[in-house]
Scaffold this active site. Structure first.
Site, PDB file in Angstrom:
ATOM      1  N   LYS A  19     -13.131  47.012 140.837  1.00 57.47           N
ATOM      2  CA  LYS A  19     -11.700  46.684 140.844  1.00 57.47           C
ATOM      3  C   LYS A  19     -11.163  46.940 139.438  1.00 57.47           C
ATOM      4  O   LYS A  19     -11.843  46.632 138.442  1.00 57.47           O
ATOM      5  CB  LYS A  19     -11.520  45.212 141.244  1.00 57.47           C
ATOM      6  CG  LYS A  19     -10.070  44.755 141.353  1.00 57.47           C
ATOM      7  CD  LYS A  19      -9.984  43.305 141.840  1.00 57.47           C
ATOM      8  CE  LYS A  19      -8.529  42.836 142.002  1.00 57.47           C
ATOM      9  NZ  LYS A  19      -8.449  41.434 142.465  1.00 57.47           N
ATOM     10  N   SER A  25      -5.404  40.581 146.443  1.00 57.84           N
ATOM     11  CA  SER A  25      -5.127  41.658 145.513  1.00 57.84           C
ATOM     12  C   SER A  25      -6.211  42.744 145.457  1.00 57.84           C
ATOM     13  O   SER A  25      -5.940  43.853 145.004  1.00 57.84           O
ATOM     14  CB  SER A  25      -4.944  41.083 144.115  1.00 57.84           C
ATOM     15  OG  SER A  25      -6.159  40.522 143.651  1.00 57.84           O
ATOM     16  N   SER A  62      -8.062  36.608 147.046  1.00 61.38           N
ATOM     17  CA  SER A  62      -7.934  38.041 146.768  1.00 61.38           C
ATOM     18  C   SER A  62      -9.149  38.906 147.098  1.00 61.38           C
ATOM     19  O   SER A  62      -9.058  40.129 147.073  1.00 61.38           O
ATOM     20  CB  SER A  62      -7.580  38.256 145.295  1.00 61.38           C
ATOM     21  OG  SER A  62      -6.200  38.103 145.114  1.00 61.38           O
TER      22      SER A  62
END
Lengths: 491, 481, 95
Positions: free
Chosen positions: A83, A158, A182
């Site tokens: 990420k 997210s 997330s």
């Protein structure tokens, strides 16, 4: 390359490890095939902000050499995705923001360092909501990510880029972070497995902070077994993180085969109240029934303050973020406004231009709840309610081993549907936020489909009991095949 | 000053840099004077993703200070963030302690104007990180930011508003300065900014209970400036009130060039620091055993040492105060006193006189003295056994200072040994009396003071080496005839 | 509870965020909604409840006082938009 390499992407991390070990293919071949796939397919997803093809291939060569020399680590030669919230030395680290569009980290996050040391190859940096603030991936400066199951839908957020990449078989595993859901919510919305470990289990060093007392790094994979392998490498004490806990890391893979017989599964009454999509509720009940059929028993539990978890979170998280993001001032790194008249102008414009709407909104919310005259009514009050919520869980775990319920109130929603109303968006995380507030480990596992979109079963365990989550989801996956389903466009 | 109609109220916030090797929350060096930003690591720069980890030494030092000022060392203290934007503050917040500081409720004693002991309360002392520096010179439209100092540990020591004059404020600050140096927790170097002070100053009509509106004076980096700044500010406030105007609560900067205070120009809106517990750091827990172990490490403190110097060495109170103002001077004194039979007061006189003069002349600290305690003691022994006179000793001292060897070697090489042979002195005395008949006559006629003249002449003849006591006696004997 | 434009301006100022007029209008509406939403907390009975700042009940760990960092200033400053002589530059600061 033989024909069977065509389907390398369909294999799990564990299967790929076996293939590498058996000399069926090399890490360079595997890496190449996934890079080709990313080049070919990511245009439909926008899951990547940066693809590190050259670095990945060089690392794959080194991994093959290490394997030949018998020195590779436990993830030697296996490609993964990070990420874009994790700092990666020499590689652009944007956190999904214009603010860091030009930022090249001079250091590696501990998570990156550990996975690197274990031999994992990182293919690139995945798209995400800006500074991890969002539940749809629509707040990314680099554009939204499309859900591999339906390009018009959000993959959640997210960690939407990580989830989409794993669901679309662009990588077998991806790191993620979870502040209010997330990791787990995008996992549920993309039909992948996502685990957020106990707060303090995985180092936060080098992970760009959103809300420090809630943020925790974890992983998105397609199987619980893969998650166990990844987590075994990522977990552990880090002297650079004061909130990292010095607690032994068990052999997560070894614990997977334990039966769930006798496991006490708590079912939260409030989880099935209004707000939950009816069909999603059905899928979750079916999944719980599978666990029961494997010998688990269910107990109804009560989390009386659950409905306060979202408002609590939307005081605590913005408060911490308003302070954490003050360092982005245009001076040492990040976006700097041109031709600033004075210092105030430099600050206000660099930040005004560098941050997107949702980030600004949360910074302002946080500034407000901490400001003179409001601190007690909001921040302090939220810290107290946080205590009540943590106590609810503590009480529940005196009767049960895990708590089961839905990960998200609905399957993937359409891009654009919720972005204009912050509260509707925030309520997406109603089932996941409690685990962050209480610091508990939580995990989502695919448990079926509604209208051709995946649904996730959410499990929460007591502090440092990731083993039970992994064991439970692994056993579930041994008896179901939801995780084997692949979106049509990515077969 | 406008007389005694007004009472001055002063509270001080002293920032003492703690003498650690590494910073409070990072492993970067705290050494002073490096090239800009070469001692600012990623944590100090507030890079995305970095985290603070607390230095154990700062906890020990703060606890030590707490015990030294008779304060409570908190079993649990919490770091908080003080949020504001400023270029020398890279994270946009300063990590400090707010609601739960590590030290609370301390006290110390100073001497007031009447020479009486006066208690000054210490509200609290808390740990925090220092900021960087803005550099304005040599850059056209910009300021340059050097973050080397960022993250240097500070102990902020906050007093009660117990001081009633600039003099008391200075006495309190000197006392704190002495204590932190005794404890070895700060070098107290004011020039390098390791010991700084802000003063909260207000005035009120004498007899009034409530405090007046205060101004906070910043940038007070020497004892002299503090006194001047406070006195200026007191005058300013009294003048304002007497003219029927009001004192505004504000931060004022002392300008030493103009000897005035003026409001800070940065157009800060009313500060709202939005303090909240730093979620990157956990509560600091200190056990009773730990506090006990720190107590064991406490050195003898200035007040106790002073009393002991008076009792044990028979020193004058004032001299004991001067010698114990610095631990290094006190140690030097004790080392020298232990190495000689000479009276302790003589040792003290030489340290406060010749030695201190020589150190000042060359800008040296006592630790760098060119005459060691043992060398000074060696010389004082020669005074004590009358080998040399006090006057000759000054010559010997300078020679030792100049690297010419020990007292004995210098006395030997220069032939400075005192003449104690009575017949030799008598011969010189006879010669001098013979050469000054009129003075001799005057003396005998009652001008007793002329004895000094004769002593001088004899000493001159003997190049200072005659034993002064003997010279005196012999002269009196001979002139008395 | 509804926030006024002045309140939002003050918050934006504290947070050093420049907003356009449109953004102000939207912020007033959305922040008011968020504040309304979190106002639910006032219903909770929290008498005597200790505020919880950390999810785990742990104490701060201490680091030995050792210099461990090697500083690569020039590398770090590659991310800065304006530097001169090793200093980070900002518009002139008046104290």
């Amino acid at each position: 390359m033989s024909d069977n390499h065509q389907e390398l992407h369909a294999r799990s991390l564990t299967e790929l490890a076996a293939g590498l070990d058996g000399g069926e293919f090399t890490s360079v071949e595997l890496t190449q095939s996934l890079l080709e796939r990313i080049a070919r397919l990511d245009g439909q997803l926008n899951a990547f902000i940066t693809v590190t093809a050259d670095e990945a291939l060089a690392a794959a060569e080194r991994a093959d050499e290490a394997r030949a020399a018998g020195t590779g680590g436990v993830l030697n030669g296996l490609p993964i995705v990070h990420k874009d919230i994790f700092c990666t030395s020499g590689v652009k680290t944007t956190c999904g923001s214009r603010m860091l569009d030009n930022f090249v980290s001079p250091y590696d996050a501990t998570v990156v360092e550990k996975l690197d040391a274990a031999g994992a190859i990182f293919l690139g940096k995945s798209n995400m909501d800006e500074f991890a603030m969002g539940s749809s991936n629509e707040t990314s400066y680099f554009g939204p990510v499309n859900n591999p199951w339906n390009a018009e839908c959000s993959p959640g957020g997210s960690s939407g880029g990580s989830a989409a990449a794993v669901a679309a078989r662009l990588a077998p595993a991806a790191t993620g972070t979870d502040t209010g859901g997330s990791i787990r919510q995008p996992a549920a919305l993309t039909g992948t497995v996502g685990i957020k470990p106990t707060y303090g289990r995985v180092s936060r060093y080098g992970m760009i902070a959103f809300a420090s007392s809630l943020d925790q790094a974890g992983v998105i994979t397609r199987t619980a077994e893969d998650a166990a392998r990844m987590l075994g490498v990522m977990a552990g004490f880090d002297a650079r993180d004061s909130t990292s806990i010095d607690h032994p890391v068990p052999d997560y893979v070894a614990g997977l085969s334990k039966s769930v017989k006798g496991l006490r599964v708590g079912v939260v009454r409030q989880h099935f109240d209004e707000g939950l999509d009816e069909q999603c509720g059905v899928r979750v009940h079916e999944a719980i029934a599978v666990l029961e059929s494997l010998g688990a028993t269910t107990v109804e539990v009560d989390l009386p303050n659950l409905d306060l978890s979202v408002p609590t979170y939307y005081v605590v998280a913005p408060a911490e973020c308003s302070s954490n993001l003050s360092r982005f001032d245009g001076v040492r790194f990040g976006h700097r406004a041109e031709n600033a008249e004075d210092l105030m102008d430099l600050y206000c414009r660099s930040r005004g231009e560098g941050f997107g709407d949702e980030v600004k909104r949360r910074i302002m919310t946080g500034t407000y709840v901490l400001s003179a005259g409001y601190y007690d009514a909001y921040y302090l009050k939220a810290q107290q309610v946080r205590h009540l919520i943590a106590d609810d869980f503590k009480k529940a775990f005196s009767d049960v081993d895990v708590i089961a319920g839905p990960t998200s109130p609905t399957p993937a929603f359409r891009l654009g549907d919720k972005i204009d109303d912050p509260i509707t968006m925030y309520l997406n995380d109603i089932y996941t936020i409690g685990a962050n507030l209480a610091g508990l480990p939580g995990m989502s596992v695919p448990c079926g489909f509604v209208d051709d979109l995946p649904v996730g079963l959410h499990l929460v365990a007591a502090h440092f009991d990731e083993e039970t989550l992994l064991q439970c989801t692994h056993q579930y996956q041994q008896h179901t095949d939801w995780h084997l389903a692949c979106p049509e466009a990515f077969k | 000053m406008t007389g005694s109609a007004w009472e001055v109220v002063i509270g001080l916030e002293i920032h003492a840099q703690l003498a650690t090797r590494s910073k409070i929350f990072s492993g970067a060096s705290t050494a002073y004077g490096a090239e800009p930003n070469t001692q600012a690591c990623l944590v100090d720069l507030g890079y995305p993703g970095v985290l603070p980890v607390l230095n154990e030494e700062v906890v020990r030092m703060a606890a030590m200070f707490g015990l030294a000022v008779n304060a409570a060392v908190a079993p649990r203290s919490v770091f908080a963030r003080k949020n504001y934007f400023y270029p020398d503050l890279p994270k946009g917040y300063q990590i400090s302690q707010y609601e739960l500081p590590i030290v609370e409720h301390g006290e110390l004693y100073i001497e007031d104007a009447d020479g009486n002991e006066k208690r000054i309360g210490i509200t609290r002392a808390h740990l925090e990180e220092d900021a960087g520096k803005s550099i304005h010179e040599g850059l056209d439209k910009s300021s340059g930011i050097d973050l080397n100092r960022t993250g240097t540990p500070l102990l902020e020591i906050v007093s009660e508003p117990d001081m009633r004059s600039a003099k008391e404020a200075i006495a309190y600050m000197r006392k704190i300065h002495t204590i932190v140096r005794y404890l070895g927790i700060s070098d107290g170097n004011m020039q390098e900014g390791s010991f700084r002070c802000d003063a909260n100053v207000s005035v009120r009509p004498r007899g009034q209970e409530e405090f007046g509106t205060r101004a906070e004076l910043k940038n007070l980096n020497s004892f002299r400036f503090i006194e001047k700044a406070i006195n200026f500010e007191v005058e300013r406030q009294i003048e304002l009130i007497e003219e029927g105007r009001e004192v505004v609560q504000e931060t004022r900067l002392y300008d030493s060039d103009r000897d005035e205070t003026r409001p800070m120009r940065s157009k800060e809106e009313a500060n709202d620091y939005r303090y909240f517990p730093d979620p990157d750091l956990l509560p600091v827990e200190i056990s009773a055993e730990y506090i006990e172990s720190v107590r064991q490490q406490l050195p003898e403190l200035p007040d106790a040492k002073k009393q002991r110097f008076v009792a044990e060495y028979g020193l004058r109170d004032e001299d004991a105060g001067i010698l114990t103002a610095s631990r290094a001077v006190a140690d030097y004194f004790e080392d020298a006193a232990a190495a000689t039979e000479a009276p302790a007061q003589l040792v003290a006189n030489w340290i406060m006189g010749e030695l201190s003069g020589a150190l000042n002349r060359e800008g040296l600290e006592i630790g760098d003295s060119k005459v060691s305690a043992a060398e000074l003691a060696g010389m004082l022994s020669r005074i004590h056994d009358s080998t040399i006179s006090g006057k000759i000793a000054k010559q010997v001292f300078e020679a030792i200072w100049g690297g010419e060897g020990t007292a004995d070697a210098v006395i030997e090489a220069k032939g400075l040994k005192q003449i104690t042979d009575s017949s030799a002195i008598e011969a010189v005395v006879d010669k001098v009396i013979a050469a000054n008949p009129s003075q001799a006559a005057d003396y005998r006629a009652g001008k007793d003071k002329l004895i000094g003249y004769f002593v001088g002449q004899v000493m001159k003849e003997t190049r200072g080496q005659a034993n002064p006591a003997q010279v005196n006696q012999i002269l009196k004997d001979k002139l008395g005839n | 509870m509804s926030l006024s434009k002045e309140q939002v301006q003050h918050i934006a100022m504290l947070a050093r965020l420049e907003l356009t007029d449109d953004e102000y209008a939207e912020s007033v509406a959305k922040l008011s909604r968020i504040v309304d939403f979190v106002d639910q907390l006032s219903q909770a009975d929290t008498d005597g409840v200790i505020p919880m700042a950390h999810p785990l009940d742990a104490a701060q760990r201490l680091r030995p006082d050792v210099v461990t960092e090697r500083i690569e200033r020039d590398r770090y400053q590659e991310n800065a938009a304006a530097v001169a002589g090793g200093l980070y530059l900002v518009p002139k600061v008046i104290e």
